[in-house]
Design a protein around this motif. Structure first.
Motif, PDB file in Angstrom:
ATOM      1  N   GLU A 132       0.618  -1.014  -0.183  1.00  0.00           N
ATOM      2  CA  GLU A 132       0.061  -0.127   0.044  1.00  0.00           C
ATOM      3  C   GLU A 132       0.889   1.428  -0.063  1.00  0.00           C
ATOM      4  N   ASP A 133       0.358   2.403  -0.786  1.00  0.00           N
ATOM      5  CA  ASP A 133       1.179   3.650  -0.805  1.00  0.00           C
ATOM      6  C   ASP A 133       0.598   4.579   0.715  1.00  0.00           C
ATOM      7  N   LEU A 134       1.213   4.523   1.511  1.00  0.00           N
ATOM      8  CA  LEU A 134       0.634   5.526   2.511  1.00  0.00           C
ATOM      9  C   LEU A 134       0.968   6.958   2.398  1.00  0.00           C
ATOM     10  N   SER A 135      -0.083   7.794   2.584  1.00  0.00           N
ATOM     11  CA  SER A 135       0.387   9.187   2.691  1.00  0.00           C
ATOM     12  C   SER A 135      -0.647   9.963   3.357  1.00  0.00           C
ATOM     13  N   VAL A 136      -0.358  11.182   3.818  1.00  0.00           N
ATOM     14  CA  VAL A 136      -1.321  12.085   4.304  1.00  0.00           C
ATOM     15  C   VAL A 136      -2.454  12.434   3.302  1.00  0.00           C
ATOM     16  N   ASP A 137      -3.807  12.364   3.750  1.00  0.00           N
ATOM     17  CA  ASP A 137      -4.767  12.682   2.907  1.00  0.00           C
ATOM     18  C   ASP A 137      -5.150  13.961   2.181  1.00  0.00           C
ATOM     19  N   GLY A 138      -4.815  14.936   2.874  1.00  0.00           N
ATOM     20  CA  GLY A 138      -5.183  16.392   2.425  1.00  0.00           C
ATOM     21  C   GLY A 138      -4.707  17.453   3.269  1.00  0.00           C
ATOM     22  N   ILE A 139      -5.370  18.847   2.810  1.00  0.00           N
ATOM     23  CA  ILE A 139      -4.911  19.934   3.392  1.00  0.00           C
ATOM     24  C   ILE A 139      -6.148  20.642   4.379  1.00  0.00           C
ATOM     25  N   ALA A 140      -5.886  21.023   5.486  1.00  0.00           N
ATOM     26  CA  ALA A 140      -6.920  21.820   6.077  1.00  0.00           C
ATOM     27  C   ALA A 140      -6.695  23.289   6.423  1.00  0.00           C
ATOM     28  N   PHE A 141      -7.072  24.025   5.706  1.00  0.00           N
ATOM     29  CA  PHE A 141      -6.758  25.449   5.623  1.00  0.00           C
ATOM     30  C   PHE A 141      -7.499  26.347   6.845  1.00  0.00           C
ATOM     31  N   ARG A 142      -6.708  26.816   7.986  1.00  0.00           N
ATOM     32  CA  ARG A 142      -7.269  27.535   8.829  1.00  0.00           C
ATOM     33  C   ARG A 142      -7.320  29.003   8.944  1.00  0.00           C
ATOM     34  N   CYS A 143      -8.328  29.625   8.864  1.00  0.00           N
ATOM     35  CA  CYS A 143      -8.409  31.070   8.936  1.00  0.00           C
ATOM     36  C   CYS A 143      -8.103  31.669  10.256  1.00  0.00           C
ATOM     37  N   GLU A 144      -6.951  32.232  10.342  1.00  0.00           N
ATOM     38  CA  GLU A 144      -6.440  32.736  11.513  1.00  0.00           C
ATOM     39  C   GLU A 144      -6.162  34.602  11.345  1.00  0.00           C
ATOM     40  N   SER A 145      -6.269  34.897  10.155  1.00  0.00           N
ATOM     41  CA  SER A 145      -6.271  36.200   9.762  1.00  0.00           C
ATOM     42  C   SER A 145      -7.636  37.002  10.385  1.00  0.00           C
ATOM     43  N   GLY A 146      -8.447  36.352  10.057  1.00  0.00           N
ATOM     44  CA  GLY A 146      -9.781  37.056  10.277  1.00  0.00           C
ATOM     45  C   GLY A 146     -10.227  37.833   9.148  1.00  0.00           C
ATOM     46  N   ASP A 147      -9.361  37.517   7.995  1.00  0.00           N
ATOM     47  CA  ASP A 147      -9.781  38.166   6.829  1.00  0.00           C
ATOM     48  C   ASP A 147     -10.096  37.385   5.635  1.00  0.00           C
ATOM     49  N   ALA A 148     -11.434  37.787   5.134  1.00  0.00           N
ATOM     50  CA  ALA A 148     -11.941  36.822   4.321  1.00  0.00           C
ATOM     51  C   ALA A 148     -11.037  36.727   2.919  1.00  0.00           C
ATOM     52  N   ASP A 149     -10.727  37.787   2.432  1.00  0.00           N
ATOM     53  CA  ASP A 149      -9.895  37.925   1.195  1.00  0.00           C
ATOM     54  C   ASP A 149      -8.447  37.058   1.540  1.00  0.00           C
ATOM     55  N   GLN A 150      -7.917  37.522   2.510  1.00  0.00           N
ATOM     56  CA  GLN A 150      -6.311  36.652   2.756  1.00  0.00           C
ATOM     57  C   GLN A 150      -6.561  35.361   2.892  1.00  0.00           C
ATOM     58  N   PHE A 151      -7.669  34.824   3.491  1.00  0.00           N
ATOM     59  CA  PHE A 151      -8.037  33.366   3.568  1.00  0.00           C
ATOM     60  C   PHE A 151      -8.330  32.758   2.232  1.00  0.00           C
ATOM     61  N   GLY A 152      -9.315  33.579   1.480  1.00  0.00           N
ATOM     62  CA  GLY A 152      -9.643  33.093   0.028  1.00  0.00           C
ATOM     63  C   GLY A 152      -8.285  32.989  -0.607  1.00  0.00           C
ATOM     64  N   GLY A 153      -7.543  34.095  -0.656  1.00  0.00           N
ATOM     65  CA  GLY A 153      -6.165  33.939  -1.424  1.00  0.00           C
ATOM     66  C   GLY A 153      -5.228  32.608  -1.214  1.00  0.00           C
ATOM     67  N   VAL A 154      -5.133  32.221   0.195  1.00  0.00           N
ATOM     68  CA  VAL A 154      -4.264  31.321   0.355  1.00  0.00           C
ATOM     69  C   VAL A 154      -4.669  30.005  -0.284  1.00  0.00           C
ATOM     70  N   VAL A 155      -6.452  29.914  -0.189  1.00  0.00           N
ATOM     71  CA  VAL A 155      -6.951  28.540  -0.657  1.00  0.00           C
ATOM     72  C   VAL A 155      -6.784  28.539  -2.184  1.00  0.00           C
ATOM     73  N   GLY A 156      -6.933  29.716  -2.601  1.00  0.00           N
ATOM     74  CA  GLY A 156      -6.750  29.716  -4.200  1.00  0.00           C
ATOM     75  C   GLY A 156      -5.273  29.341  -4.722  1.00  0.00           C
ATOM     76  N   MET A 157      -4.372  29.960  -3.902  1.00  0.00           N
ATOM     77  CA  MET A 157      -2.982  29.562  -4.074  1.00  0.00           C
ATOM     78  C   MET A 157      -2.846  27.975  -4.265  1.00  0.00           C
ATOM     79  N   VAL A 158      -3.116  27.425  -3.039  1.00  0.00           N
ATOM     80  CA  VAL A 158      -2.767  25.957  -3.022  1.00  0.00           C
ATOM     81  C   VAL A 158      -3.482  25.312  -4.017  1.00  0.00           C
ATOM     82  N   GLU A 159      -4.892  25.657  -4.098  1.00  0.00           N
ATOM     83  CA  GLU A 159      -6.068  25.148  -5.190  1.00  0.00           C
ATOM     84  C   GLU A 159      -5.319  24.896  -6.531  1.00  0.00           C
ATOM     85  N   ALA A 160      -4.554  26.056  -6.869  1.00  0.00           N
ATOM     86  CA  ALA A 160      -3.880  26.117  -8.185  1.00  0.00           C
ATOM     87  C   ALA A 160      -2.878  24.923  -8.439  1.00  0.00           C
ATOM     88  N   CYS A 161      -2.254  24.543  -7.503  1.00  0.00           N
ATOM     89  CA  CYS A 161      -1.168  23.603  -7.830  1.00  0.00           C
ATOM     90  C   CYS A 161      -1.412  22.144  -7.339  1.00  0.00           C
TER      91      CYS A 161
END
Ligand code: SF4
Ligand code: SF4
Ligand code: SF4
Lengths: 325, 676, 444
Positions: free
Chosen positions: C124-153
Motif C-alpha cells: 500500500e502507498d501511505l500518505s497524508v490525505d489532504g490539507i486543512a486551511f485554517r483562517c487565522e487572519s480573520g480576513d476573508a480575502d486573505q483566507f480566500g487567497g491562500v486557498v486559491g494559491m494551493v488550489e492552483a497547484c
C-alpha cells in the motif's frame, strides 16, 4: 454530557502491587499498585478509573543484541547496568526499569554468578519497583530464575516471563522469594486463561500476576495485539476473573524493524521514538497498565501525553505520584 | 518384628516425660520460623522450656511438637552433630529446596529412616530415588550403612543426612512446615490450613527400616497427620504403616502422593523430533518394513492396572532387526500398555492415535494409517547406526510419558514380530476395535448428563462457542463428544470444558438450561440461548470452520446443505465461500447453521426442522461421500427412496430448477409445515 | 437494532425476480443483514417496508465523502465499537493544516509534502490525505487567497476551517466544487453554513462540546436539508476527545441516537500533543483528523498505525508470492520457503536481514494464512509448492536443489520431496532461530 460509559458496573481489574519498601522487607522508595479499573482505560472517574499506568524503560546486561540507536543515545551507560538503571529513573523519568538479562540468551551461557551480582547492583542503583526478565532457554531456566529471585529477595520485583510450557521456574522464583510475575500468552485469550490456571496450581496468588498478551510491533501485527488487549479488558469487565488482571505491553521488536533500522542516521532517533510511541500509546488506550519502551526519548513523549488522558485537574501530579512511602 | 501400636504408647510416654523434664532455652538459628512445626501448628514462637510446654499443651500434645522441642533443646544446649550430619536445615537452603520443588527439578521428597539390615536394599532404594528426581533425607543408622557400602551422601547427591538417630526425622517435618508457610501462604497457628496444604501438596513419603526406638517411631508415625505415608519393607507390624517389598517401596510412595517424574530424553540412537514428522521413507532407503499390504500388522493401546505395567519395559517377541534381511517385509504387533490413576478405557482410541505421530517423530522411522492397517518402515541409515525394533518401543514409551505426564504413570511396550503370534492376536485386536466403534456409535445424548464445549475458535471468532454432544459432533468435524471429554480430562484447563446440560427446556429444539447458562458466559454475554437440534430458532453460532453449511430454502420449504469442497453455485444463489463469509464470525443466524458431515447422519440432525427428510439439496460430492451410511440410515427410517429425491448440482443449481425437480420426485419437504 | 437475514427475508416480496442483482430474495436478505447493500436495490418494496428495512440495515453511521478526484476518500459507515467485533471499514483522513497567516513558502512546503510524500508498506502507498486551511487572519480575502494559491497547484481533499461564514464563502469560491469539508457550524452560524453546504453540495461539520448541543445542531442542519454532516465534539484535552468520541460511537452503533450517526472530526491542533492526539484519533473513531505539520517520522508511524487498526481482523494481509532475494544472494544461496501471510514474511525478513546471510525468501501462496493454519487447512500442500517452483522458475535461479521449509510445515516434507524432486530440509519453527540455523545447519 455523560462522561462515562460503564457497561458492567462492579467488575474491576485485580490490583497488583509491585516493589516493597523497607517496612515491607525491601528497599524501594515507592510501591506501585496497578490495575483496579472498572471501565475501559481513561473513561472511568473516581475509583473506577483505577491506578495510573506505569512507564518502564527497558535496559539489558549484555548489549550485543540491543538496538544501536538506543546504545548511541545512552552512550557509556550501556556498559554499566547499574548506572543505566539509575539514569532510567532520574534522567529519563521512567516509572520503573525493566532489566533484561540478555546475557543468558547467548549460546552456552553459564556465568550464573554474574546474574546475582548484576541484580544486586541494579537494586542498589534504583529506588522504584523493578521488572526483570530472565532466560528463554528451558535448559537453564531453573538456575537463572533462582539466582535472580534470590538476589532480589523481598523486593517484590515483577519477574518475567512465564509461558504455558515454561512457567515453573519463574513461578517457583516468585513463590520462593516473594515476587510477582509476568505471564505471557501470545495473542490468544484462551491460552491466557489456561496459563492462569496452571499458575494457580503452583500456589501463586492472583494478586501477583500481570499478564502479557504479547505485543506485536507497529506495522508488524500490532493490530492483533491491540485487539487482544481490548478483548481481554472487555471480557474482564464482563466478569471473567481469569482475565481481570493488569496487562503489561512491550513491542520489543520495535527497534528492529526495517523502518527504524534503515532510517537516515540524522532522523533515526526520531523514527525510533515514534515507532515505539505509537505502539505504546495505543497499548495504553487498549488497556495496558504497564508499557515498556527502550528509547529514553519515548519515555519523555509518553510522560507528556499521559496526563492529558487522565482525569482530574492536576493530572500531572497524579501521573508522577507514588502511592506509598 | 516391632509392634507399632505398642511402641507408640511407650514412645508417647517417653516424649511426655522428656517434655516434663525439659529445661533452659530452646531454639534454632538461621530461621525466621522459630521451631517451624510448633510455630505453624500453634502460632507460638517457643524459646524456652516453659513456652515449649505451653505450646505442647496448645497443640494437644502433638508428638511432632514434642519431638521438635526436644530436638531444638539439644541444639540450644550445643548438642549439634557435626559432619556428615546436616541437622536442622537453615531457611536459605530450604528456600532453594522449595524453589526446586515448585520448579519441578525435584519431583518430591522422601525420608529414609532406621537401620537397614540389608545395605544393598537401602542403596537400591536410594539410587532409585535419585533416578526419580526425588530429594532424599536420611535419619538414623541408614546413613552409616550407606557410607559403608560406598554410597556418597550430601545435598549435592540429593541424599541429605539429617542426623544419626531416628529423632532427626523431625527435621523432615519442619521442612514441610516451613515450605507451607513460605510457599503455601499458611499462617502460623492455622493448623487446619497446614494440614490441608500438606494433604494437597506435600509430595513426600517415608520409608522406615528396622531398628527405630519407640519415641522415634512415635515421631515418625506423627508425620502421618501431614498426609505422609509410611512404608516399611521389614521389621514392623501393626499400626498404619504400609508394608511393601523394598523393590516396590519407591514406586508405591510416589504413587500414593501422586509424584511424577518428567521424562526429558529418549534413550535411543536416533533423533526424535516433530521436524521429522513428514519425512517419508522411500523403498530404496528402507531397511525393513512391517505391515502395509505385505504382512499382517496392527497396533493396540490398552489401559492396564498399575501392577501389570512395568514402566519403561520394552520387549520384542520374535526376530529383531539383526535377524532380518535387508528389504524384508515382516509382521508386527505394537502393543502399548499404559497405567495411571486417572486413566480410563475411553482414552484408549485417542491415545492410540498418537502412536502414529510419535513413530513419525523418529528420524528414520515412518508410520502410516492406524489399527490393523498400519505400515511401518525403518531406514537403512538408522539401522546401520544401531537402531533396533526395540527402540521403537522405547520411543513410544518415552513419548507417551512426556506428552501425558499427568495422565500416564507407566507405559510398557511389546513389539511382536513373530508371524504366528501376530496373526493369533489380530483377531483379538479386531474384536476390540469393533467394540470401541460400537460404544461410540451407540451413544445417545440422553445417556449423558454432560456435554462439552470448545472455544478454540475464539481466536478468530471471539464469541463463538461450540457445544459438542454425542449426537452432534463439532461443526468443524474434528472433535467428537468423546474427544472433547478426553481432551478435558487430559488438560482440564484447555479449550474443552464440561457443560452440565441441566434442565431440559425444549426437547425438540434441544434447549437446556445448563447449556444456555454456559453459552451465555462463554460467549461473553453475546449469546443467550442455543438450540442444539435446530436451525430456525437460536441456532448454534458459526465460527467459520464448519465442514458444511445448512441453510433453509424457503421457496421449496426445505434445507440445503453445502460442503466446503464444493466450489460451485447453489440454489440459494450463493457459493459456499460467500455464504461462509456472511454467517461466520461467531454470530447466531437463524435459518443458517454450520455443521459437520457426521451430524447429517445423526438421529438428532436438525430434528426441529424434521431432520433429514427436510433436506432437498446437497452437492454430489457430499452425497457420494455419505452414500453408504446415508442409505443405511434411510433404510432404517423406511424411506430409502429419499436418497434419490435429494437433488444435487447435476439436476438443479437454480432455485427454479430445484423446485421443479422436487415437485417431479414429490419430495416430502413440499408437504411439511412451512419453515417460515 | 440490526435485523437478522431471516427477519428481513420475511418482509421482502419473495418473488426471486432478481432485479436487485441477487438470484434470490434470501441471498439479498443476507447481504442486507450484513449491511453490505442498500435496501433500495429492491424496487418492489412499499414505502413503509423500505423505511423499516432501511433503518435497520443501513449503516448506523453515515458515509461522508471528502474531496474529488484520485485522493478523495469517504468516512463513516462503521458498525462496531471494537474492531474485533467485526472490523473498521473507513480509515480516517489525515489533513495537515496550513494557516492563512503563514508565509507563502511554509504553506507551499506543506502543500508539496502532502501532495508528494508517500511511503510504501505491505503493498500500500501511505500518505497524508489532504490539507486543512485554517483562517487565522480573520480576513476573508486573505483566507480566500491562500486557498486559491494551493488550489492552483494541488488537487487534494480539503477542510476549510473558519467560523466566519464570510471567510468560508471566500475559500469555497476557490475550492467549493471539489467537495471540501466545511468546518464548522455552531449555533450562531448554522444557517449561513448550511446555505454554503447546499450551494456547493459539500459536507458540513458541526461543532459543540456538548452532545445535546451537537444533536440540536444536527437537527437544525437536517431541517435545512443538509444530511452530509460530521461532528466535532470540540475537545480541549485528549480525554475530552476520548470520552466524547466513544460516547458518540456507542450511541450511534447501538442505534439509540440516530442524530449522532455521523463521522467525527478531530481537530488536534489546539491540544498541542500532536503524536498522542493523532494516535488517539486513529484508535478512537475519528473520521477526519486535522493535524499540525508533523515530521515524516511521525506521519510514517501514524499512517502505519492507521493501516494496522483498519486491517480486517478476520482477513490476514498478504504478500505477493514469489522469490525475494535477501542480502544479495548468489546461485548457491539457500532457499527458504514460507507462506504469504504478511506477518510471517516480515518477521522472517527482519531476522534474515539482521543476520546478514544472503538467501532467497521463497513465498508460496497460502491465501495469506500462517504456516500452522495453512498446513492444517490444506492451503499449503506439495502441489502448491511445486507450482510455485515452476512459476518462479526457481530451478534456473539457483544452482542447487535444496529447499528449507518452516518447522511447522515438517509434516509435508516427504510429500514435497516426492512432488518436486527437491531435497527438503526442515528449518526451525521460530523465525528468531533462522539466523542460527543458517549459520550452523545449512550447507548446499
Ligand atoms: S469449530 Fe471445532 S475447533 Fe472450533 S470451536 Fe468448534 S469444536 Fe472447537
Ligand atoms: S473457522 Fe477454522 S480457521 Fe477459522 S477459527 Fe475456526 S478453526 Fe480456525
Ligand atoms: S429485487 Fe426484491 S423481490 Fe426481486 S429478488 Fe431482489 S429482493 Fe427479491
Amino acid at each position: 454530557m455523560s462522561e462515562e460509559h460503564n457497561p458492567e458496573q462492579g467488575n474491576r481489574i485485580l490490583e497488583v502491587s509491585l516493589g516493597a519498601t523497607t517496612a515491607e522487607g525491601g528497599t524501594r522508595e515507592r510501591v506501585y499498585t496497578v490495575g483496579g479499573a472498572g471501565t475501559f482505560p481513561f473513561l472511568g472517574a473516581g475509583p473506577a478509573a483505577g491506578h495510573p499506568p506505569r512507564i518502564a524503560l527497558e535496559i539489558c546486561d549484555d548489549t550485543r543484541t540491543w538496538s544501536p540507536i538506543v546504545l548511541r543515545e545512552v552512550g557509556d551507560l550501556a556498559g554499566d547496568t547499574g548506572a543505566w538503571a539509575a539514569a532510567a529513573e532520574t534522567t529519563f523519568g521512567a516509572d520503573m526499569v525493566r532489566l533484561f538479562f540478555t546475557s543468558t540468551r547467548q549460546r552456552g551461557f553459564d556465568d550464573f554468578a554474574s546474574l546475582g551480582t548484576t541484580m544486586e547492583e541494579v537494586i542498589g542503583a534504583t529506588k522504584y519497583p523493578l521488572i526483570v526478565e530472565g532466560s528463554t532457554e528451558p535448559g537453564i531456566d531453573s538456575e537463572v530464575y533462582r539466582r535472580i529471585g534470590e538476589a532480589a529477595e523481598g523486593e517484590r520485583i515483577l519477574l518475567g516471563t512465564a509461558e504455558a510450557d515454561r512457567y515453573r521456574s519463574v513461578a517457583a522464583s516468585a513463590l520462593a522469594y516473594g515476587h510477582a510475575l509476568v505471564a505471557q500468552t501470545p495473542i490468544d485469550i484462551n491460552l491466557a486463561k489456561q496459563l492462569n490456571i496452571l499458575l494457580h496450581e503452583t500456589g501463586l496468588p492472583p494478586e501477583r500476576i500481570v499478564i502479557d498478551p504479547y505485543t506485536g510491533t507497529l506495522g508488524y501485527g500490532f493490530e492483533y495485539s491491540y485487539s487482544v488487549m481490548e478483548r481481554i479488558r472487555s471480557v474482564a469487565l464482563q466478569g471473567d476473573a481469569d482475565l481481570a488482571r493488569p496487562m503489561i505491553s512491550s513491542a520489543i521488536d520495535s527497534l528492529n524493524v526495517k523502518e527504524v533500522r534503515e532510517a537516515d542516521p540524522e532522523t533515526a532517533d526520531e523514527v525510533a521514538i515514534r515507532w515505539e510511541f505509537y505502539a505504546a500509546f495505543s497499548a495504553l488506550v487498549a488497556g495496558a497498565e504497564i508499557v515498556c519502551v527502550r528509547h529514553p526519548g519515548t519515555v519523555a513523549l509518553l510522560r507528556e501525553a499521559l496526563p492529558a488522558l487522565q482525569e482530574g485537574s492536576h493530572p500531572q501530579e497524579e501521573a508522577y505520584g507514588d502511592e506509598s512511602a | 518384628m516391632t509392634p507399632i501400636d505398642e511402641s507408640l504408647i511407650s514412645g508417647r510416654e517417653r516424649l511426655d516425660e522428656e517434655m516434663a523434664a525439659l529445661e533452659g532455652s530452646i531454639g534454632y538459628d538461621e530461621t525466621a520460623y522459630a521451631l517451624p512445626v510448633t510455630y505453624a501448628v500453634t502460632g507460638m514462637a517457643v524459646h524456652d522450656a516453659g513456652s515449649a510446654r505451653e505450646a505442647y499443651a496448645a497443640s494437644g500434645s502433638s508428638v511432632l511438637v514434642a519431638g521438635e522441642c526436644l530436638a531444638a533443646a539439644g541444639y540450644a544446649a550445643g548438642g549439634e552433630e557435626g559432619e556428615p550430619y546436616t541437622g536442622f536445615v537453615p531457611d536459605t537452603v530450604l528456600r532453594r529446596l522449595g524453589y526446586s520443588l515448585v520448579d519441578g527439578s525435584i519431583a518430591g521428597i522422601g525420608l529414609v529412616a532406621g537401620s537397614p539390615d540389608d545395605a544393598d536394599a537401602a542403596a537400591a532404594i536410594c539410587r532409585e530415588m535419585q533416578e526419580k528426581y526425588l530429594l532424599t533425607f536420611l535419619a538414623g543408622g541408614v546413613i552409616q550403612t550407606l557410607t559403608e557400602a560406598g554410597v556418597k551422601v550430601g545435598l549435592e547427591y540429593r541424599l541429605v543426612p539429617l542426623g544419626s538417630t531416628g529423632m532427626a526425622a523431625i527435621h523432615f517435618a519442619d521442612i514441610i512446615a516451613r515450605v507451607a508457610m513460605m510457599f503455601g501462604g499458611v499462617q502460623p497457628g492455622d493448623a487446619d490450613r497446614l494440614l490441608n496444604y500438606a494433604a494437597e501438596r506435600a509430595k513426600a513419603f517415608v520409608i522406615a527400616f528396622p531398628g527405630l526406638e519407640d519415641e522415634e517411631i512415635a515421631v515418625i508415625d506423627g508425620l502421618r497427620v501431614l498426609s505422609i505415608p509410611i512404608l516399611t519393607p521389614e521389621g514392623y507390624e501393626g499400626g498404619e504403616w504400609i508394608r511393601v517389598p523394598y523393590l516396590d517401596a519407591v514406586r508405591e510412595g510416589m504413587e500414593r502422593r501422586g509424584i511424577r517424574v518428567n521424562v526429558v530424553a529418549i534413550p535411543i540412537p536416533m533423533a526424535c523430533s516433530p521436524a521429522f514428522e513428514g519425512k517419508s521413507i522411500r523403498k530404496e532407503e528402507m531397511y525393513v518394513e512391517f505391515g502395509g499390504a505385505k504382512a499382517p500388522a496392527f497396533e493396540l493401546l490398552r489401559v492396564r492396572p498399575a501392577d501389570e505395567v512395568e514402566d519403561g519395559r520394552v520387549e520384542v517377541i520374535g526376530p529383531e532387526v539383526g535377524d532380518l534381511e535387508e528389504g524384508s517385509a515382516v509382521p508386527l504387533a505394537i502393543l502399548v500398555d499404559v497405567a495411571g490413576a486417572s486413566m480410563k478405557k475411553d482414552y484408549e482410541p485417542v491415545l492410540e492415535r498418537r502412536i502414529h505421530t510419535f513413530l513419525n517423530y523418529g528420524e528414520g522411522s515412518w508410520h502410516v494409517a492406524q489399527r490393523d492397517l498400519v505400515w511401518v518402515r525403518l531406514t537403512k541409515d538408522v539401522v546401520r547406526r544401531g537402531v533396533a525394533i526395540a527402540d521403537l518401543g522405547r520411543l513410544l514409551a518415552s513419548k507417551f510419558r512426556m506428552e501425558f505426564p499427568d495422565l500416564i504413570d507407566a507405559v510398557q511396550v511389546t513389539l511382536v514380530t513373530d508371524r504366528e503370534r501376530v496373526e493369533a492376536m489380530l483377531e483379538e485386536a479386531r474384536a476390540i476395535y469393533d467394540e470401541r466403534d460400537e460404544r461410540i456409535a451407540g451413544m445417545k445424548d440422553e445417556d449423558v448428563g454432560t456435554y462439552y464445549s470448545c472455544t478454540l475458535c475464539q481466536t478468530f471468532a471471539p464469541n463463538h462457542v461450540c457445544i459438542i454432544t454425542p449426537e452432534r459432533p463439532a461443526l468443524c468435524g474434528a472433535i467428537t463428544w468423546l474427544d472433547a471429554k478426553i481432551a478435558y480430562e487430559i488438560a482440564p484447563a484447555g479449550a474443552n470444558q464440561p457443560v452440565e446440560k441441566g434442565e431440559l427446556i425444549d426437547p425438540v429444539l434441544g434447549q437446556f438450561e445448563g447449556v444456555n447458562r454456559f453459552v451465555k458466559k462463554a460467549s461473553h454475554g453475546a449469546v443467550d440461548r442455543v438450540s442444539l437440534y435446530g436451525m430456525m430458532d437460536e441456532p448454534m453460532t458459526c465460527c467459520g470452520c464448519f465442514e458444511c453449511i445448512a441453510t433453509i430454502l424457503p421457496e421449496v420449504n426445505g434445507i440445503m446443505i453445502v460442503n466446503r469442497d464444493y466450489l460451485g453455485d447453489t440454489p440459494l444463489g450463493m457459493t459456499f465461500s460467500t455464504l461462509a463469509g456472511t454467517i461466520g464470525g461467531g454470530a447466531q443466524t437463524p435459518g443458517f447453521v454450520g455443521i459437520s458431515k457426521g451430524y447429517i447422519l445423526s438421529d438428532r440432525f436438525l430434528q426441529a426442522e424434521n431432520g433429514i427428510e427436510r433436506v432437498v439439496w446437497m452437492p454430489s460430492l457430499l452425497k457420494d461421500e455419505l452414500k453408504g451410511r446415508l442409505e443405511e440410515k434411510l433404510e432404517r427410517m423406511s424411506i430409502p427412496e429419499l436418497f434419490d429425491k435429494i437433488a444435487d448440482e447435476t439436476v438443479a443449481v437454480s432455485i427454479e430448477d430445484l423446485a421443479e425437480f422436487l415437485a417431479r420426485v414429490d419430495h416430502p419437504a413440499l408437504a411439511m409445515r412451512p419453515l417460515i | 437494532m440490526a435485523m437478522k437475514a431471516l427477519d428481513i427475508y420475511k418482509l421482502l416480496p419473495k418473488t426471486n425476480c432478481k432485479k436487485c442483482g441477487f438470484p434470490t430474495c434470501l441471498a439479498f436478505a443476507m447481504k442486507l443483514a450484513s449491511g453490505k447493500v442498500d435496501v433500495d436495490l429492491c424496487p418492489d418494496l412499499d414505502e413503509q417496508t423500505r423505511e423499516l428495512l432501511g433503518g435497520a440495515t443501513r449503516p448506523p453511521i453515515r458515509l461522508v465523502g471528502i474531496g474529488a478526484g484520485e485522493r478523495s476518500f469517504a468516512v463513516g459507515e462503521e458498525f462496531v465499537l471494537y474492531r474485533h467485533e467485526r472490523t473498521f471499514y473507513h480509515q480516517p483522513g489525515l489533513m495537515m493544516q496550513v494557516a492563512d497567516t503563514w508565509p507563502g513558502e511554509r504553506i507551499e512546503r506543506i502543500m508539496t509534502r502532502v501532495r508528494d510524500e508517500t511511503f510504501h508498506r505491505v503493498g500500500e502507498d501511505l500518505s497524508v490525505d489532504g490539507i486543512a486551511f485554517r483562517c487565522e487572519s480573520g480576513d476573508a480575502d486573505q483566507f480566500g487567497g491562500v486557498v486559491g494559491m494551493v488550489e492552483a497547484c494541488a488537487s487534494l481533499p480539503e477542510v476549510v476551517i473558519a467560523d466566519d461564514p464570510e471567510a468560508q464563502a471566500a475559500a469555497l469560491a476557490h475550492c467549493g466544487n471539489f467537495q471540501p469539508l466545511i468546518h464548522a457550524a455552531c449555533a450562531d452560524t448554522v444557517e449561513a453554513m448550511c446555505d454554503l453546504a447546499r450551494k456547493y453540495g459539500c459536507a458540513l461539520a458541526v461543532r459543540a462540546g456538548d452532545l445535546e448541543e451537537l444533536k440540536r445542531l444536527v437537527g437544525l442542519c437536517r431541517d435545512r436539508g443538509i444530511e452530509n454532516l460530521m461532528l466535532d465534539p470540540a475537545p480541549a484535552t485528549l480525554r475530552d476527545f476520548l470520552v466524547r468520541s466513544v460516547e458518540i460511537r456507542r450511541r450511534a452503533v447501538e442505534r439509540t441516537d440516530p442524530d449522532l450517526g455521523y463521522p467525527v472530526v478531530f481537530d488536534t491542533v489546539p491540544i498541542d500533543l500532536p503524536d498522542a492526539a493523532t494516535a488517539l484519533g486513529i484508535l478512537k473513531y475519528a473520521g477526519v483528523i486535522i493535524i499540525d505539520e508533523l515530521a515524516p517520522s511521525s506521519t510514517m508511524a501514524a499512517l502505519t498505525l492507521r493501516q494496522n487498526i483498519y486491517t480486517d481482523p478476520q482477513k490476514p494481509i498478504q504478500v505477493t508470492p514469489g522469490l525475494y532475494p535477501v542480502n544479495a544472494p548468489t546461485g548457491s544461496a539457500p532457499v527458504l520457503m514460507t507462506v504469504n501471510f504478511s506477518l510471517t514474511y516480515f518477521t522472517l525478513l527482519g531476522y534474515l536481514e539482521a543476520a546478514g546471510i544472503p538467501c532467497y525468501l521463497f513465498i508460496v501462496d497460502t491465501e495469506g494464512m500462517s504456516v500452522l493454519t495453512a498446513v492444517a487447512g490444506g492451503k499449503l500442500t506439495e502441489t502448491v509448492v511445486a507450482d510455485a517452483i515452476k512459476k518462479t522458475d526457481l530451478e534456473n535461479r539457483v544452482d542447487h536443489r535444496i529447499l528449507i521449509i518452516p518447522g511447522y510445515a515438517a509434516p509435508l516434507s516427504g510429500k514435497i520431496e516426492e512432488e518436486t524432486g527437491w531435497e527438503v530440509r526442515v528449518g526451525p519453527r521460530d523465525a528468531a532461530e533462522i539466523g542460527e540455523y543458517l549459520e550452523t545447519g545449512w550447507e548446499a
